[in-house]
Motif scaffolding. Structure first.
Motif, PDB file in Angstrom:
ATOM      1  N   ASP A  38       0.904  -1.167   0.108  1.00  0.00           N
ATOM      2  CA  ASP A  38       0.040  -0.166   0.070  1.00  0.00           C
ATOM      3  C   ASP A  38       0.896   1.329   0.065  1.00  0.00           C
ATOM      4  O   ASP A  38       0.264   2.247   0.390  1.00  0.00           O
ATOM      5  CB  ASP A  38      -0.983   0.140   1.267  1.00  0.00           C
ATOM      6  N   CYS A  39       2.040   1.245  -0.418  1.00  0.00           N
ATOM      7  CA  CYS A  39       2.910   2.466  -0.604  1.00  0.00           C
ATOM      8  C   CYS A  39       2.423   3.608  -1.332  1.00  0.00           C
ATOM      9  O   CYS A  39       1.863   3.328  -2.443  1.00  0.00           O
ATOM     10  CB  CYS A  39       4.196   1.844  -1.227  1.00  0.00           C
ATOM     11  N   PRO A  40       2.169   4.698  -0.892  1.00  0.00           N
ATOM     12  CA  PRO A  40       1.434   5.728  -1.546  1.00  0.00           C
ATOM     13  C   PRO A  40       2.410   6.120  -2.591  1.00  0.00           C
ATOM     14  O   PRO A  40       1.841   6.375  -3.840  1.00  0.00           O
ATOM     15  CB  PRO A  40       1.691   6.996  -0.451  1.00  0.00           C
ATOM     16  N   SER A  41       3.763   6.257  -2.543  1.00  0.00           N
ATOM     17  CA  SER A  41       4.548   6.439  -3.573  1.00  0.00           C
ATOM     18  C   SER A  41       4.412   5.469  -4.900  1.00  0.00           C
ATOM     19  O   SER A  41       4.232   5.747  -6.104  1.00  0.00           O
ATOM     20  CB  SER A  41       6.267   6.333  -3.189  1.00  0.00           C
ATOM     21  N   ALA A  64      13.670 -10.068   0.187  1.00  0.00           N
ATOM     22  CA  ALA A  64      13.878  -8.821  -0.575  1.00  0.00           C
ATOM     23  C   ALA A  64      15.369  -8.507  -0.275  1.00  0.00           C
ATOM     24  O   ALA A  64      16.071  -8.078  -1.234  1.00  0.00           O
ATOM     25  CB  ALA A  64      12.915  -7.947  -0.302  1.00  0.00           C
ATOM     26  N   ILE A  65      15.736  -8.482   0.754  1.00  0.00           N
ATOM     27  CA  ILE A  65      16.936  -7.985   1.166  1.00  0.00           C
ATOM     28  C   ILE A  65      18.031  -9.134   0.539  1.00  0.00           C
ATOM     29  O   ILE A  65      19.214  -8.699   0.189  1.00  0.00           O
ATOM     30  CB  ILE A  65      17.159  -7.782   2.764  1.00  0.00           C
ATOM     31  N   ALA A  66      17.853 -10.401   0.664  1.00  0.00           N
ATOM     32  CA  ALA A  66      18.571 -11.423   0.167  1.00  0.00           C
ATOM     33  C   ALA A  66      19.020 -11.168  -1.273  1.00  0.00           C
ATOM     34  O   ALA A  66      19.975 -11.492  -2.147  1.00  0.00           O
ATOM     35  CB  ALA A  66      18.368 -12.630   0.466  1.00  0.00           C
ATOM     36  N   ALA A  67      17.859 -10.696  -1.901  1.00  0.00           N
ATOM     37  CA  ALA A  67      17.883 -10.692  -3.423  1.00  0.00           C
ATOM     38  C   ALA A  67      18.435  -9.341  -3.908  1.00  0.00           C
ATOM     39  O   ALA A  67      18.477  -8.960  -4.906  1.00  0.00           O
ATOM     40  CB  ALA A  67      16.543 -10.706  -4.042  1.00  0.00           C
ATOM     41  N   GLY A  68      18.823  -8.408  -2.871  1.00  0.00           N
ATOM     42  CA  GLY A  68      19.685  -7.360  -3.210  1.00  0.00           C
ATOM     43  C   GLY A  68      18.754  -5.941  -3.329  1.00  0.00           C
ATOM     44  O   GLY A  68      19.359  -5.158  -3.777  1.00  0.00           O
ATOM     45  N   TYR A  69      17.826  -6.051  -2.841  1.00  0.00           N
ATOM     46  CA  TYR A  69      16.692  -4.944  -2.812  1.00  0.00           C
ATOM     47  C   TYR A  69      16.939  -3.918  -1.241  1.00  0.00           C
ATOM     48  O   TYR A  69      17.387  -4.537  -0.260  1.00  0.00           O
ATOM     49  CB  TYR A  69      15.311  -5.216  -2.761  1.00  0.00           C
ATOM     50  N   ARG A  70      16.735  -2.772  -1.383  1.00  0.00           N
ATOM     51  CA  ARG A  70      16.629  -1.724  -0.459  1.00  0.00           C
ATOM     52  C   ARG A  70      15.171  -1.514   0.070  1.00  0.00           C
ATOM     53  O   ARG A  70      14.527  -1.410  -0.668  1.00  0.00           O
ATOM     54  CB  ARG A  70      17.587  -0.796  -0.738  1.00  0.00           C
ATOM     55  N   PRO A  71      14.994  -1.014   1.178  1.00  0.00           N
ATOM     56  CA  PRO A  71      13.811  -0.590   1.764  1.00  0.00           C
ATOM     57  C   PRO A  71      13.426   0.751   1.096  1.00  0.00           C
ATOM     58  O   PRO A  71      14.363   1.717   0.918  1.00  0.00           O
ATOM     59  CB  PRO A  71      13.836  -0.466   3.085  1.00  0.00           C
ATOM     60  N   CYS A  72      12.029   1.036   0.954  1.00  0.00           N
ATOM     61  CA  CYS A  72      11.425   2.384   0.362  1.00  0.00           C
ATOM     62  C   CYS A  72      11.735   3.294   1.288  1.00  0.00           C
ATOM     63  O   CYS A  72      11.243   3.100   2.676  1.00  0.00           O
ATOM     64  CB  CYS A  72       9.994   1.943   0.067  1.00  0.00           C
ATOM     65  N   GLY A  73      12.060   4.585   1.065  1.00  0.00           N
ATOM     66  CA  GLY A  73      12.147   5.564   1.779  1.00  0.00           C
ATOM     67  C   GLY A  73      10.947   6.323   2.087  1.00  0.00           C
ATOM     68  O   GLY A  73      10.784   7.244   3.156  1.00  0.00           O
ATOM     69  N   VAL A  74       9.871   5.945   1.428  1.00  0.00           N
ATOM     70  CA  VAL A  74       8.692   6.450   1.662  1.00  0.00           C
ATOM     71  C   VAL A  74       7.668   5.683   2.588  1.00  0.00           C
ATOM     72  O   VAL A  74       7.071   6.223   3.657  1.00  0.00           O
ATOM     73  CB  VAL A  74       7.523   6.774   0.444  1.00  0.00           C
ATOM     74  N   CYS A  75       7.584   4.494   2.459  1.00  0.00           N
ATOM     75  CA  CYS A  75       6.442   3.565   3.211  1.00  0.00           C
ATOM     76  C   CYS A  75       7.252   2.900   4.324  1.00  0.00           C
ATOM     77  O   CYS A  75       6.615   2.134   5.269  1.00  0.00           O
ATOM     78  CB  CYS A  75       5.940   2.676   2.369  1.00  0.00           C
ATOM     79  N   MET A  76       8.559   2.824   4.182  1.00  0.00           N
ATOM     80  CA  MET A  76       9.359   2.026   5.284  1.00  0.00           C
ATOM     81  C   MET A  76      10.502   3.132   5.841  1.00  0.00           C
ATOM     82  O   MET A  76      11.605   2.568   5.965  1.00  0.00           O
ATOM     83  CB  MET A  76       9.778   0.559   4.702  1.00  0.00           C
ATOM     84  N   LYS A  77      10.108   4.097   6.394  1.00  0.00           N
ATOM     85  CA  LYS A  77      11.072   5.237   6.654  1.00  0.00           C
ATOM     86  C   LYS A  77      11.968   4.710   7.617  1.00  0.00           C
ATOM     87  O   LYS A  77      13.294   4.988   7.482  1.00  0.00           O
ATOM     88  CB  LYS A  77      10.306   6.607   7.258  1.00  0.00           C
ATOM     89  N   GLU A  78      11.725   3.989   8.583  1.00  0.00           N
ATOM     90  CA  GLU A  78      12.517   3.607   9.859  1.00  0.00           C
ATOM     91  C   GLU A  78      13.535   2.496   9.158  1.00  0.00           C
ATOM     92  O   GLU A  78      14.745   2.595   9.531  1.00  0.00           O
ATOM     93  CB  GLU A  78      11.639   3.034  11.034  1.00  0.00           C
ATOM     94  N   THR A  79      13.145   1.662   8.651  1.00  0.00           N
ATOM     95  CA  THR A  79      13.943   0.457   7.894  1.00  0.00           C
ATOM     96  C   THR A  79      14.755   1.148   6.751  1.00  0.00           C
ATOM     97  O   THR A  79      16.160   0.694   6.799  1.00  0.00           O
ATOM     98  CB  THR A  79      12.981  -0.563   7.358  1.00  0.00           C
ATOM     99  N   TYR A  80      14.358   2.102   6.244  1.00  0.00           N
ATOM    100  CA  TYR A  80      15.203   2.905   5.374  1.00  0.00           C
ATOM    101  C   TYR A  80      16.413   3.538   5.895  1.00  0.00           C
ATOM    102  O   TYR A  80      17.408   3.514   5.537  1.00  0.00           O
ATOM    103  CB  TYR A  80      14.427   3.718   4.323  1.00  0.00           C
ATOM    104  N   LYS A  81      16.047   4.145   7.244  1.00  0.00           N
ATOM    105  CA  LYS A  81      17.120   4.975   7.866  1.00  0.00           C
ATOM    106  C   LYS A  81      18.201   4.084   8.470  1.00  0.00           C
ATOM    107  O   LYS A  81      19.435   4.321   8.236  1.00  0.00           O
ATOM    108  CB  LYS A  81      16.520   5.562   8.947  1.00  0.00           C
ATOM    109  N   LYS A  82      17.717   3.047   8.875  1.00  0.00           N
ATOM    110  CA  LYS A  82      18.845   1.871   9.380  1.00  0.00           C
ATOM    111  C   LYS A  82      19.541   1.415   8.191  1.00  0.00           C
ATOM    112  O   LYS A  82      20.679   1.211   8.343  1.00  0.00           O
ATOM    113  CB  LYS A  82      17.875   0.659   9.986  1.00  0.00           C
ATOM    114  N   TRP A  83      18.743   1.166   7.061  1.00  0.00           N
ATOM    115  CA  TRP A  83      19.751   0.570   5.787  1.00  0.00           C
ATOM    116  C   TRP A  83      20.757   1.742   5.362  1.00  0.00           C
ATOM    117  O   TRP A  83      21.880   1.454   5.332  1.00  0.00           O
ATOM    118  CB  TRP A  83      18.763   0.396   4.818  1.00  0.00           C
TER     119      TRP A  83
END
Length: 89
Positions: A38-41, A64-83
């Motif tokens: 449901d990511c708004p972006s 997703a991480i194992a496949a080389g993807y990074r978290p979205c900065g819009v819908c997963m802000k805290e996870t993105y900051k840690k990444w």
């Protein structure tokens, strides 16, 4: 006539596979980003007719991480900051 729906997901190896369970996260294969369904972006781009051809789905965040993807900065802000912090170390 009770056919099971088949979902096309991306595995930890980055390859597509068929599953009888839907993915819990969506992503963009060119940008290598994953996020909530449901990511708004992502929904804005999908509404414009963009993004759909590059849309992929994952069973879970670990895949997703194992496949080389990074978290979205819009819908997963805290996870993105840690990444981002880990990436810059």
């Amino acid at each position: 006539m009770n056919e099971k729906k088949i979902y096309h997901l991306i595995g930890a190896d980055g390859k597509s596979y068929d599953s009888d369970m839907p993915g819990t996260l969506g992503g963009h294969c060119k940008l290598k980003i994953y996020g909530r369904l449901d990511c708004p972006s992502a929904l804005r781009y999908i509404a414009k007719g963009q993004y759909v051809q590059h849309r992929v789905f994952f069973k879970d965040e670990e895949t997703a991480i194992a496949a080389g993807y990074r978290p979205c900065g819009v819908c997963m802000k805290e996870t993105y900051k840690k990444w981002k912090t880990q990436k810059n170390q």
